[in-house]
Design an enzyme around this catalytic site. Structure first.
Site, mmCIF file in Angstrom:
data_model
loop_
_atom_site.group_PDB
_atom_site.id
_atom_site.type_symbol
_atom_site.label_atom_id
_atom_site.label_comp_id
_atom_site.label_asym_id
_atom_site.label_seq_id
_atom_site.Cartn_x
_atom_site.Cartn_y
_atom_site.Cartn_z
ATOM 1 N N ARG A 1 0.822 -1.216 0.000
ATOM 2 C CA ARG A 1 0.000 0.000 0.000
ATOM 3 C C ARG A 1 0.856 1.267 0.000
ATOM 4 O O ARG A 1 0.382 2.357 -0.265
ATOM 5 C CB ARG A 1 -0.965 -0.015 1.196
ATOM 6 N N TYR B 1 -16.617 17.944 -14.089
ATOM 7 C CA TYR B 1 -16.938 16.514 -14.102
ATOM 8 C C TYR B 1 -17.935 16.183 -12.984
ATOM 9 O O TYR B 1 -17.786 16.628 -11.859
ATOM 10 C CB TYR B 1 -15.646 15.702 -13.942
ATOM 11 N N ASP C 1 -7.810 19.869 -13.576
ATOM 12 C CA ASP C 1 -8.101 18.527 -14.076
ATOM 13 C C ASP C 1 -7.742 18.544 -15.563
ATOM 14 O O ASP C 1 -8.432 19.158 -16.385
ATOM 15 C CB ASP C 1 -9.585 18.209 -13.852
ATOM 16 N N LYS D 1 -8.655 7.684 -19.149
ATOM 17 C CA LYS D 1 -9.029 8.242 -20.447
ATOM 18 C C LYS D 1 -7.820 8.242 -21.397
ATOM 19 O O LYS D 1 -7.307 7.178 -21.705
ATOM 20 C CB LYS D 1 -9.605 9.643 -20.232
HETATM 21 C C1 LIG Z 1 -13.555 10.390 -16.042
HETATM 22 C C2 LIG Z 1 -13.150 11.692 -15.457
HETATM 23 C C3 LIG Z 1 -12.830 11.799 -14.089
HETATM 24 C C4 LIG Z 1 -12.957 10.624 -13.137
HETATM 25 O O1 LIG Z 1 -12.010 9.660 -13.407
HETATM 26 P P1 LIG Z 1 -12.223 8.082 -13.067
HETATM 27 O O2 LIG Z 1 -10.956 7.488 -13.537
HETATM 28 O O3 LIG Z 1 -13.459 7.644 -13.801
HETATM 29 O O4 LIG Z 1 -12.409 8.008 -11.582
HETATM 30 C C5 LIG Z 1 -12.405 13.024 -13.615
HETATM 31 N N1 LIG Z 1 -12.323 14.107 -14.427
HETATM 32 C C6 LIG Z 1 -12.639 14.043 -15.731
HETATM 33 C C7 LIG Z 1 -12.512 15.269 -16.560
HETATM 34 C C8 LIG Z 1 -13.058 12.838 -16.285
HETATM 35 O O5 LIG Z 1 -13.378 12.793 -17.590
#
Ligand SMILES: *Cc1c(COP(=O)(O)O)cnc(C)c1O
Length: 346
Positions: free
Chosen positions: A41, A92, A163, A188
């Site tokens: 961890r 998001y 982000d 993504k």
């Molecule tokens: C998908 C997404 C998230 C969340 O990410 P996960 O890997 O699904 O937890 C956060 N910010 C944006 C812009 C996203 O597209």
């Protein structure tokens, strides 16, 4: 070093005889005592390789997390109790849910601001502890001037978080623009093959990095080594994928603009995400049901083109049009994507 080169060459074992070219997935819950890792961890060599690579691309120190939202939770944990977070009205959905939960349990407050109302955004930042920016926003695709927000935030000591999931470090490097923390859903574009859920947070500040590391260790928001291995493998081709997907998106925008079936084509001018607006929910549902090559699926940033009517989620923000379909353009031949989209619109 150019970013394309860093994506390929960083996070590798040393160039010594019999060293593998790639850091393998290390499946270990524990390590022989006395070293820096000790327990699964706390650390993992596969995490370190990925962190070195994404850190090289964003220009900061990286920590991997179990998901994008785990990374965002780690960042929000740095907000003081009773403090205030400014976020964008179209940020998001999961981020908004975390902010709402924090408010409900009395942890801290949040203010949502229209990304395009620059005076309102800047004045909200002045009274906050942290501002979280997404640019472009998901799925409205509004763009925020990050450097301008940083300038306002710096003058009053507010932490700026970006982000960077949509733009990726190939197109935008917020730490270079002065942001304090960058978060990613590596699910993504970074991993890029729709086979991993993973997140990351990056910073140049040693105290913030330590806080991220502590959060990950004590809250257990840790990714599996196989996920991180796959994400690093995906990251090697990030520049190529983004380049091709962006070129495809640009061509599709030209093709779709003025299409009689569409009320609006939204594209920020960069990246691989296009949002098209159809007259209503029924028209949009028929469109996403009609594709053959592209896939109707949530999420984005994979090599394959996917699309989704966002308001099919009851929680989606009500200012997103019912007929809005977000398209994540992949790296297929653009003529094949175009033909499929046009037949589905027809
Ligand atoms: C998908 C997404 C998230 C969340 O990410 P996960 O890997 O699904 O937890 C956060 N910010 C944006 C812009 C996203 O597209």
């Amino acid at each position: 070093m150019h970013i394309e080169t860093a994506a390929v060459s960083s996070g590798r074992p040393p160039a010594q005889p019999d060293q593998p070219l790639n850091v393998p997935p290390t499946f270990a819950s524990t390590y022989t005592a006395g070293g820096a890792l000790e327990y699964g961890r706390f650390g993992n060599p596969t995490w370190s390789a990925f962190e070195e690579a994404l850190g090289a691309l964003e220009g900061g120190d990286c920590r991997v997390f179990a998901s994008g939202l785990a990374a965002i939770a780690a960042v929000l944990d740095q907000v003081p109790v009773g403090g205030t977070v400014v976020a964008l009205a179209h940020c998001y959905l999961g981020t908004q849910t975390q902010l709402a939960h924090a408010e409900e349990r009395g942890a801290f407050h949040h203010v949502l601001v229209d990304a395009l109302d620059v005076p309102a955004l800047h004045s909200a930042v002045r009274t906050a502890d942290m501002v979280i920016i997404e640019s472009p926003t998901n799925p409205a695709l509004e763009v925020v001037d990050i450097a301008a927000v940083v300038e306002v935030a710096r003058s009053v000591g507010v932490v700026v978080v970006v982000d960077n999931t949509f733009a990726t470090p190939i197109l935008q490097r917020p730490l270079e623009l002065g942001a304090d923390i960058v978060v990613h859903s590596a699910t993504k574009f970074i991993s890029g093959h729709s086979d991993v859920v993973m997140g990351a947070a990056l910073t140049r500040d040693a105290d913030r990095l330590a806080a991220l590391t502590t959060f990950r260790s004590i809250q257990g928001a840790t990714p599996g080594p196989m996920e991180v291995f796959l994400a690093l493998r995906g990251l090697r081709t990030l520049a190529l994928r983004v380049e091709r997907a962006q070129a495809n998106a640009g061509e599709l925008v030209r093709l779709l603009t003025g299409h009689p079936g569409l009320i609006e084509v939204r594209y920020p001018g960069f990246g691989a995400i296009i949002s098209v607006v159809l007259p209503d929910a029924d028209a949009a549902d028929a469109f996403v049901a009609g594709v053959r090559l592209c896939r109707h699926a949530t999420s984005l940033g994979g090599v394959e083109t996917t699309l989704e009517r966002r308001r099919r989620w009851s929680g989606e923000v009500k200012t997103i049009p019912e007929g809005l379909v977000r398209m994540s353009i992949g790296i297929e031949h653009v003529d094949d994507i175009a033909a499929d989209i046009l037949q589905a619109l027809g």
